[in-house]
Motif scaffolding. Structure first.
Motif, PDB file in Angstrom:
ATOM      1  N   ASP A  48     103.265  73.240  -3.205  1.00  0.00           N
ATOM      2  CA  ASP A  48     102.570  72.165  -2.505  1.00  0.00           C
ATOM      3  C   ASP A  48     102.468  70.866  -3.295  1.00  0.00           C
ATOM      4  OD1 ASP A  48     102.246  73.692  -0.284  1.00  0.00           O
ATOM      5  OD2 ASP A  48     100.186  74.302  -0.711  1.00  0.00           O
ATOM      6  N   GLU A  49     102.838  70.888  -4.553  1.00  0.00           N
ATOM      7  CA  GLU A  49     102.766  69.637  -5.308  1.00  0.00           C
ATOM      8  C   GLU A  49     103.760  68.605  -4.761  1.00  0.00           C
ATOM      9  OE1 GLU A  49     102.779  67.810  -9.845  1.00  0.00           O
ATOM     10  OE2 GLU A  49     103.251  69.945  -9.556  1.00  0.00           O
ATOM     11  N   MET A  50     104.883  69.055  -4.221  1.00  0.00           N
ATOM     12  CA  MET A  50     105.854  68.131  -3.630  1.00  0.00           C
ATOM     13  C   MET A  50     105.228  67.377  -2.454  1.00  0.00           C
ATOM     14  SD  MET A  50     108.880  66.817  -3.802  1.00  0.00           S
ATOM     15  CE  MET A  50     110.009  67.899  -4.700  1.00  0.00           C
ATOM     16  N   LEU A  51     104.480  68.077  -1.620  1.00  0.00           N
ATOM     17  CA  LEU A  51     103.757  67.437  -0.515  1.00  0.00           C
ATOM     18  C   LEU A  51     102.825  66.358  -1.044  1.00  0.00           C
ATOM     19  CD1 LEU A  51     102.371  67.208   2.336  1.00  0.00           C
ATOM     20  CD2 LEU A  51     100.905  69.099   1.609  1.00  0.00           C
ATOM     21  N   PHE A  52     102.060  66.699  -2.065  1.00  0.00           N
ATOM     22  CA  PHE A  52     101.077  65.783  -2.634  1.00  0.00           C
ATOM     23  C   PHE A  52     101.753  64.508  -3.160  1.00  0.00           C
ATOM     24  CE2 PHE A  52      98.137  64.246  -5.887  1.00  0.00           C
ATOM     25  CZ  PHE A  52      96.917  64.341  -5.238  1.00  0.00           C
ATOM     26  N   ILE A  53     102.871  64.689  -3.846  1.00  0.00           N
ATOM     27  CA  ILE A  53     103.588  63.542  -4.423  1.00  0.00           C
ATOM     28  C   ILE A  53     104.171  62.649  -3.330  1.00  0.00           C
ATOM     29  CG2 ILE A  53     105.624  62.872  -5.755  1.00  0.00           C
ATOM     30  CD1 ILE A  53     105.115  65.343  -7.527  1.00  0.00           C
ATOM     31  N   ILE A  54     104.847  63.251  -2.366  1.00  0.00           N
ATOM     32  CA  ILE A  54     105.530  62.455  -1.335  1.00  0.00           C
ATOM     33  C   ILE A  54     104.535  61.714  -0.452  1.00  0.00           C
ATOM     34  CG2 ILE A  54     106.930  62.628   0.770  1.00  0.00           C
ATOM     35  CD1 ILE A  54     108.679  64.647  -0.671  1.00  0.00           C
ATOM     36  N   ILE A  55     103.442  62.360  -0.094  1.00  0.00           N
ATOM     37  CA  ILE A  55     102.421  61.674   0.713  1.00  0.00           C
ATOM     38  C   ILE A  55     101.944  60.416   0.004  1.00  0.00           C
ATOM     39  CG2 ILE A  55      99.992  61.803   1.402  1.00  0.00           C
ATOM     40  CD1 ILE A  55     101.698  63.042   3.458  1.00  0.00           C
ATOM     41  N   HIS A  56     101.674  60.518  -1.290  1.00  0.00           N
ATOM     42  CA  HIS A  56     101.144  59.372  -2.017  1.00  0.00           C
ATOM     43  C   HIS A  56     102.216  58.319  -2.291  1.00  0.00           C
ATOM     44  CE1 HIS A  56      97.791  62.178  -2.610  1.00  0.00           C
ATOM     45  NE2 HIS A  56      97.058  61.082  -2.736  1.00  0.00           N
ATOM     46  N   GLN A  57     103.442  58.751  -2.558  1.00  0.00           N
ATOM     47  CA  GLN A  57     104.512  57.777  -2.752  1.00  0.00           C
ATOM     48  C   GLN A  57     104.780  57.003  -1.459  1.00  0.00           C
ATOM     49  OE1 GLN A  57     107.819  60.068  -4.302  1.00  0.00           O
ATOM     50  NE2 GLN A  57     107.240  59.634  -6.418  1.00  0.00           N
ATOM     51  N   THR A 109      96.869  69.703   5.338  1.00  0.00           N
ATOM     52  CA  THR A 109      97.437  71.053   5.364  1.00  0.00           C
ATOM     53  C   THR A 109      97.441  71.674   3.964  1.00  0.00           C
ATOM     54  OG1 THR A 109      99.736  70.309   5.037  1.00  0.00           O
ATOM     55  CG2 THR A 109      98.922  70.425   7.314  1.00  0.00           C
ATOM     56  N   LEU A 110      97.094  70.876   2.955  1.00  0.00           N
ATOM     57  CA  LEU A 110      96.963  71.388   1.592  1.00  0.00           C
ATOM     58  C   LEU A 110      95.594  72.046   1.461  1.00  0.00           C
ATOM     59  CD1 LEU A 110      97.996  71.499  -1.363  1.00  0.00           C
ATOM     60  CD2 LEU A 110      96.939  69.248  -1.698  1.00  0.00           C
ATOM     61  N   THR A 111      95.564  73.340   1.211  1.00  0.00           N
ATOM     62  CA  THR A 111      94.297  74.060   1.129  1.00  0.00           C
ATOM     63  C   THR A 111      93.655  73.859  -0.246  1.00  0.00           C
ATOM     64  OG1 THR A 111      95.242  76.118   0.269  1.00  0.00           O
ATOM     65  CG2 THR A 111      95.211  75.823   2.683  1.00  0.00           C
ATOM     66  N   PRO A 112      92.334  74.023  -0.339  1.00  0.00           N
ATOM     67  CA  PRO A 112      91.659  73.872  -1.633  1.00  0.00           C
ATOM     68  C   PRO A 112      92.226  74.772  -2.717  1.00  0.00           C
ATOM     69  CG  PRO A 112      90.049  74.002   0.144  1.00  0.00           C
ATOM     70  CD  PRO A 112      91.386  74.298   0.755  1.00  0.00           C
ATOM     71  N   VAL A 113      92.530  76.008  -2.358  1.00  0.00           N
ATOM     72  CA  VAL A 113      93.050  76.966  -3.348  1.00  0.00           C
ATOM     73  C   VAL A 113      94.406  76.506  -3.883  1.00  0.00           C
ATOM     74  CG1 VAL A 113      93.902  79.319  -3.681  1.00  0.00           C
ATOM     75  CG2 VAL A 113      91.773  78.922  -2.419  1.00  0.00           C
ATOM     76  N   ASP A 114      95.272  76.047  -2.969  1.00  0.00           N
ATOM     77  CA  ASP A 114      96.605  75.626  -3.400  1.00  0.00           C
ATOM     78  C   ASP A 114      96.556  74.339  -4.219  1.00  0.00           C
ATOM     79  OD1 ASP A 114      97.974  77.763  -2.283  1.00  0.00           O
ATOM     80  OD2 ASP A 114      98.093  76.805  -0.319  1.00  0.00           O
ATOM     81  N   TYR A 115      95.643  73.427  -3.863  1.00  0.00           N
ATOM     82  CA  TYR A 115      95.531  72.184  -4.635  1.00  0.00           C
ATOM     83  C   TYR A 115      95.050  72.465  -6.053  1.00  0.00           C
ATOM     84  CZ  TYR A 115      93.909  67.540  -6.078  1.00  0.00           C
ATOM     85  OH  TYR A 115      93.702  66.371  -6.769  1.00  0.00           O
ATOM     86  N   LEU A 116      94.107  73.373  -6.186  1.00  0.00           N
ATOM     87  CA  LEU A 116      93.573  73.677  -7.514  1.00  0.00           C
ATOM     88  C   LEU A 116      94.632  74.274  -8.436  1.00  0.00           C
ATOM     89  CD1 LEU A 116      90.045  75.102  -6.632  1.00  0.00           C
ATOM     90  CD2 LEU A 116      90.590  72.915  -7.730  1.00  0.00           C
ATOM     91  N   LYS A 117      95.705  74.810  -7.868  1.00  0.00           N
ATOM     92  CA  LYS A 117      96.761  75.395  -8.688  1.00  0.00           C
ATOM     93  C   LYS A 117      97.521  74.355  -9.502  1.00  0.00           C
ATOM     94  CE  LYS A 117      97.528  79.359  -5.623  1.00  0.00           C
ATOM     95  NZ  LYS A 117      98.467  79.987  -4.626  1.00  0.00           N
ATOM     96  N   PHE A 118      97.500  73.076  -9.048  1.00  0.00           N
ATOM     97  CA  PHE A 118      98.209  72.040  -9.810  1.00  0.00           C
ATOM     98  C   PHE A 118      97.353  70.815 -10.102  1.00  0.00           C
ATOM     99  CE2 PHE A 118      99.189  70.984  -5.353  1.00  0.00           C
ATOM    100  CZ  PHE A 118      98.943  69.619  -5.312  1.00  0.00           C
ATOM    101  N   ARG A 119      96.083  70.825  -9.703  1.00  0.00           N
ATOM    102  CA  ARG A 119      95.242  69.627  -9.878  1.00  0.00           C
ATOM    103  C   ARG A 119      95.132  69.209 -11.337  1.00  0.00           C
ATOM    104  NH1 ARG A 119      89.028  68.289  -9.730  1.00  0.00           N
ATOM    105  NH2 ARG A 119      89.058  66.236  -8.723  1.00  0.00           N
ATOM    106  N   ASP A 120      95.026  70.156 -12.251  1.00  0.00           N
ATOM    107  CA  ASP A 120      94.878  69.810 -13.667  1.00  0.00           C
ATOM    108  C   ASP A 120      96.090  69.043 -14.199  1.00  0.00           C
ATOM    109  OD1 ASP A 120      92.400  70.971 -13.752  1.00  0.00           O
ATOM    110  OD2 ASP A 120      93.071  72.839 -14.705  1.00  0.00           O
ATOM    111  N   ALA A 121      97.241  69.236 -13.564  1.00  0.00           N
ATOM    112  CA  ALA A 121      98.453  68.541 -14.012  1.00  0.00           C
ATOM    113  C   ALA A 121      98.363  67.030 -13.770  1.00  0.00           C
ATOM    114  CB  ALA A 121      99.680  69.099 -13.295  1.00  0.00           C
ATOM    115  N   LEU A 122      97.449  66.603 -12.896  1.00  0.00           N
ATOM    116  CA  LEU A 122      97.305  65.176 -12.585  1.00  0.00           C
ATOM    117  C   LEU A 122      96.634  64.404 -13.716  1.00  0.00           C
ATOM    118  CD1 LEU A 122      96.070  65.388  -8.865  1.00  0.00           C
ATOM    119  CD2 LEU A 122      98.412  65.307  -9.731  1.00  0.00           C
ATOM    120  N   GLY A 123      95.956  65.101 -14.598  1.00  0.00           N
ATOM    121  CA  GLY A 123      95.231  64.419 -15.671  1.00  0.00           C
ATOM    122  C   GLY A 123      94.178  63.493 -15.091  1.00  0.00           C
ATOM    123  N   HIS A 124      94.148  62.239 -15.567  1.00  0.00           N
ATOM    124  CA  HIS A 124      93.197  61.254 -15.048  1.00  0.00           C
ATOM    125  C   HIS A 124      93.827  60.319 -14.023  1.00  0.00           C
ATOM    126  CE1 HIS A 124      90.017  62.501 -17.697  1.00  0.00           C
ATOM    127  NE2 HIS A 124      90.749  62.293 -18.782  1.00  0.00           N
TER     128      HIS A 124
END
Length: 282
Positions: free
Chosen positions: A47-56, A107-122
């Motif tokens: 799901d990190e690909m979804l997160f990146i593309i939405i924001h880009q 469509t990004l669930t809380p559980v799935d987001y938490l799997k990569f949220r720390d990679a975002l840093g600040h």
């Protein structure tokens, strides 16, 4: 009756150009190589690909909105209301598009987001240059917000310049005065780097415009276009806040803000306060 899909095939037409060794292709024109290779997830989570593309994609729409609003400011300064109406209407549709994008991110669930949220840093949307530019162009000036852009000299200088210039609402108020409506000198000569404060003379001028719409039709139409912009912008803000609440609850934002609480405060900020206040007095 025969099946309409029996001949489910579309042949290549002979006239279609296929040789791009010495010609510019669609991908060349749009510079798609760098754009489509700019998605570099920092985790192995799907799901990190979804997160990146939405924001880009959102940043591209924000860039276009800033481009259009800058032109709208110039149009109004030049008295070209027709083109201003066109580009402001376009910004409204851009904001509607951005609002819809939150539905995909939801469509990004809380559980799935938490799997990569720390990679975002600040890193955080709060640091979005495109969003900040739109806020400044619309009139939500706040010099302290420039601090998060100091590490990018080009961005910082552009935003620094925009914050000292009249916003879309400032040039609209100037247009009121140029069309014979009385505006306090303190408003016309104000420090544009400071947040706009509601003014009684501006309210009275807008009441005059609305009560005599046929006489001041361009100004009346412009006012309604601005209300469209604020309406769309607030819907985007609300959907942003609600999506964040849906995914992370009341956690602190990755950029250090209070998260949902901070986003809710933005809903109380109006770009064009008199345009909403006047409705009470009509």
């Amino acid at each position: 009756m025969g099946c309409p899909y029996n001949n489910n095939y579309r042949p290549m037409e002979d006239a279609i150009h296929t040789d791009f060794k010495d010609d510019m292709s669609y991908g060349d024109y749009l510079n798609l190589g760098p754009i489509l290779s700019a998605q570099n997830p920092l985790s192995d989570q799907h799901d990190e690909m979804l997160f990146i593309i939405i924001h880009q994609a959102s940043e591209l729409w924000l860039k276009l909105a800033g481009h259009e609003l800058s032109k709208a400011v110039q149009n109004i300064q030049n008295g070209d209301f027709g083109h201003a109406f066109k580009v402001i209407s376009r910004v409204k549709q851009i904001l509607n598009q951005l609002t819809q994008s939150w539905n995909i991110l939801s469509t990004l669930t809380p559980v799935d987001y938490l799997k990569f949220r720390d990679a975002l840093g600040h890193s955080s949307g709060f640091q979005s240059y495109g969003y900040r530019k739109i806020e400044f162009l619309l009139g939500n000036k706040n010099e302290s917000l420039l601090q998060v852009h100091e590490n990018d000299p080009l961005v910082y200088q552009e935003l620094k310049q925009i914050i000292t210039q009249p916003s879309l609402y400032d040039v609209t108020i100037q247009a009121l005065e140029q069309n014979g409506l009385s505006i306090d000198k303190s408003v016309l000569a104000r420090d544009f780097s400071q947040p706009y404060q509601s003014n009684e003379s501006v309210l009275k001028a807008w009441l005059n415009v609305y009560q005599n719409a046929d006489e001041h039709f361009n100004l009346y139409e412009l006012a309604e276009k601005l209300v469209d912009i604020e309406d769309s912008f607030q819907q985007w803000r609300f959907k942003h806040m609600y999506t964040v609440q849906r995914i992370i609850g009341n956690k602190v934002g990755t950029g250090g803000s209070s998260g949902v609480g901070f986003l809710k405060k933005a809903l109380d900020i109006s770009f064009f306060p008199e345009l909403f206040e006047l409705r009470t007095h009509l």
